[in-house]
Design an enzyme around this catalytic site. Structure first.
Site, short mmCIF file in Angstrom:
data_model
loop_
_atom_site.label_atom_id
_atom_site.label_comp_id
_atom_site.label_asym_id
_atom_site.label_seq_id
_atom_site.Cartn_x
_atom_site.Cartn_y
_atom_site.Cartn_z
N LYS A 185 0.84 -1.21 0.00
CA LYS A 185 0.00 0.00 0.00
C LYS A 185 0.88 1.26 0.00
CE LYS A 185 -3.44 2.50 2.58
NZ LYS A 185 -3.98 2.79 3.89
N TYR A 220 -2.08 -24.25 8.66
CA TYR A 220 -1.67 -23.81 7.32
C TYR A 220 -2.89 -23.39 6.50
CZ TYR A 220 0.49 -24.09 2.64
OH TYR A 220 0.94 -23.82 1.37
N TYR A 254 -7.91 -5.44 2.15
CA TYR A 254 -7.00 -4.34 1.74
C TYR A 254 -7.39 -3.82 0.35
CZ TYR A 254 -3.42 -4.04 5.39
OH TYR A 254 -2.74 -3.79 6.55
N GLN A 271 -11.19 -2.10 0.97
CA GLN A 271 -11.29 -0.97 1.89
C GLN A 271 -10.13 0.01 1.74
OE1 GLN A 271 -10.35 -1.17 5.89
NE2 GLN A 271 -11.36 0.78 6.25
P1 NAD Z 1 9.59 -22.86 0.94
O1 NAD Z 1 9.51 -23.30 2.35
O2 NAD Z 1 10.67 -23.43 0.10
O3 NAD Z 1 9.69 -21.28 0.87
C1 NAD Z 1 9.12 -20.41 1.82
C2 NAD Z 1 10.12 -19.32 2.11
O4 NAD Z 1 9.55 -18.40 3.04
C3 NAD Z 1 11.41 -19.86 2.74
O5 NAD Z 1 12.53 -19.38 2.04
C4 NAD Z 1 11.36 -19.34 4.17
O6 NAD Z 1 12.65 -19.12 4.74
C5 NAD Z 1 10.54 -18.06 4.00
N1 NAD Z 1 9.89 -17.65 5.24
C6 NAD Z 1 9.09 -18.42 6.04
N2 NAD Z 1 8.68 -17.72 7.09
C7 NAD Z 1 9.22 -16.47 6.98
C8 NAD Z 1 9.15 -15.28 7.76
N3 NAD Z 1 8.46 -15.26 8.92
N4 NAD Z 1 9.83 -14.17 7.35
C9 NAD Z 1 10.56 -14.21 6.19
N5 NAD Z 1 10.65 -15.30 5.41
C10 NAD Z 1 9.98 -16.42 5.79
O7 NAD Z 1 8.15 -23.15 0.30
P2 NAD Z 1 7.68 -23.08 -1.22
O8 NAD Z 1 7.28 -24.45 -1.61
O9 NAD Z 1 8.65 -22.34 -2.06
O10 NAD Z 1 6.35 -22.23 -1.06
C11 NAD Z 1 6.31 -20.82 -1.32
C12 NAD Z 1 4.88 -20.32 -1.20
O11 NAD Z 1 4.04 -20.97 -2.14
C13 NAD Z 1 4.27 -20.55 0.19
O12 NAD Z 1 3.50 -19.43 0.55
C14 NAD Z 1 3.38 -21.75 -0.03
O13 NAD Z 1 2.29 -21.73 0.87
C15 NAD Z 1 2.93 -21.55 -1.47
N6 NAD Z 1 2.58 -22.84 -2.09
C16 NAD Z 1 3.55 -23.73 -2.48
C17 NAD Z 1 3.17 -24.92 -3.05
C18 NAD Z 1 4.20 -25.92 -3.55
O14 NAD Z 1 3.82 -26.95 -4.11
N7 NAD Z 1 5.50 -25.69 -3.39
C19 NAD Z 1 1.82 -25.25 -3.20
C20 NAD Z 1 0.87 -24.33 -2.76
C21 NAD Z 1 1.26 -23.12 -2.22
#
Ligand code: NAD
Length: 316
Positions: free
Chosen positions: A105, A145, A159, A162
């Site tokens: 924002k 999750y 967001y 609003q």
């Molecule tokens: P991943 O765990 O490899 O990546 C997530 C990243 O977020 C990591 O690098 C981690 O260090 C970082 N992170 C976590 N908490 C944090 C925080 N508090 N502050 C800063 N960084 C933080 O997972 P991914 O598979 O790459 O998934 C990425 C996104 O895609 C996620 O939001 C996940 O929910 C979504 N997603 C992934 C899949 C899949 O098949 N891989 C499917 C559905 C949704």
């Protein structure tokens, strides 16, 4: 120059997104506290157009330069991680999404939330269109999750409605490719690790539950297409080709030429029986289609990651 901020940019999907945005000439700011990601995922990126900020987005954070796009991917994502980090998972979805939407924002940036097919829970509608509200158990172990992502979607729409933020929501279905962690508990990295070592492949239940698997380059193309569109409501991005877990195990054995046998283990709690995206909307709005089939994607994953990384040499 366009600047894109990627939360979770040192994770599996985030690092591939950073690579693609840099290829397209963006400046990329990766915000990641390395909770489940790693520096190894971004160490090949060099140059002044890439910046990694190591911070936890559960606390407020600020960026002192213009930002055009915010891709919000940070969150524990594999069951092994969110079962280990239940409170952080809820806080990343709530506080972390608040702070990141606030940042978008302040910069008048386009914001894209990485949501998940898990918002559909154990679906009663098949395949799942975006209009389906889902069937989630809020108090089961996976609820942290699923509900964090459902809350993050509600927050994103608030967001937008609003506060006038230009937002988008992508519902990502199971995605695979190089840089998956061999021990993260998801089916493809587990099966590949086991097959490459000729160890038994562990299928949960009787293996008849279905999933659809998206190769990472298709997914990243979908994320960028959605960010570049003006669309505000959720869009499924996933490969509609549906396989049983048993078919996946057989495909992995074939592609790796493994001598592994298949063994069966107990089903985890609330494991969804089916999962398949309806991608009519992505086709219409984004003109997006997956291009990489499962066998090709598995071969590319092995070629890109290398057998040692998939087996987890040096990581355990
Ligand atoms: P991943 O765990 O490899 O990546 C997530 C990243 O977020 C990591 O690098 C981690 O260090 C970082 N992170 C976590 N908490 C944090 C925080 N508090 N502050 C800063 N960084 C933080 O997972 P991914 O598979 O790459 O998934 C990425 C996104 O895609 C996620 O939001 C996940 O929910 C979504 N997603 C992934 C899949 C899949 O098949 N891989 C499917 C559905 C949704």
């Amino acid at each position: 120059m366009t600047t894109s901020l990627v939360t979770g940019g040192a994770g599996f999907l985030g690092s591939h997104l950073c690579d693609e945005l840099l290829l397209r000439g963006h400046r990329v700011i990766c915000v990641d506290n390395l909770e489940t990601g790693s520096l190894a995922n971004i160490e090949h990126i060099r140059g002044p157009e890439f910046l990694h900020i190591n911070c936890d987005i559960i606390s407020p954070y600020f960026v002192d330069e213009p930002v055009d796009f915010v891709y919000h991917l940070a969150s524990p994502a594999s069951p092994i991680d969110y079962l280990r980090l239940p409170l952080q998972t809820l806080k990343v979805g709530s506080h972390g999404t608040h702070h990141t939407l606030g940042l978008a924002k302040a910069h008048r940036a386009r914001f894209l939330l990485a949501s998940t097919s898990e918002v559909y829970g154990d679906p009663q509608v098949h395949p799942q269109p975006e209009s389906y509200w889902g069937h989630v158990n809020p108090i089961g172990p996976r609820g942290v999750y699923d509900e964090a992502k459902r809350y993050a979607e509600a927050l994103t729409m608030a967001y937008h409605r609003q506060q006038g933020v230009d937002t988008a929501i992508v519902r990502i279905f199971n995605t695979y490719g190089a840089r998956m962690r061999p021990y993260d508990g998801r089916a493809i990295p587990t099966f590949l690790r086991q097959a490459l070592q000729d160890r038994p492949i562990t299928v949960f239940g009787d293996g008849s539950q279905t999933r659809s698997f998206t190769y990472v380059s298709d997914l990243v193309r979908g994320l960028i297409a959605l960010a570049d569109s003006g669309y505000h409501y959720p869009v499924n991005v996933g490969n509609p080709n549906e396989f049983t877990l048993l078919e996946l195990a057989q495909q992995v054995i074939e592609v790796t030429g493994s001598r592994s046998e298949i063994v069966y283990e107990a089903l985890p709690t609330d494991d969804p029986q089916v999962r398949q995206p309806d991608i009519t909307l992505a086709r219409e709005i984004l003109e997006w289609e997956p291009e990489v089939g499962l066998a090709d994607g598995l071969r590319k994953t092995i070629a890109d990651a290398g057998a040692e990384a998939l087996i987890g040499v040096g990581t355990r």
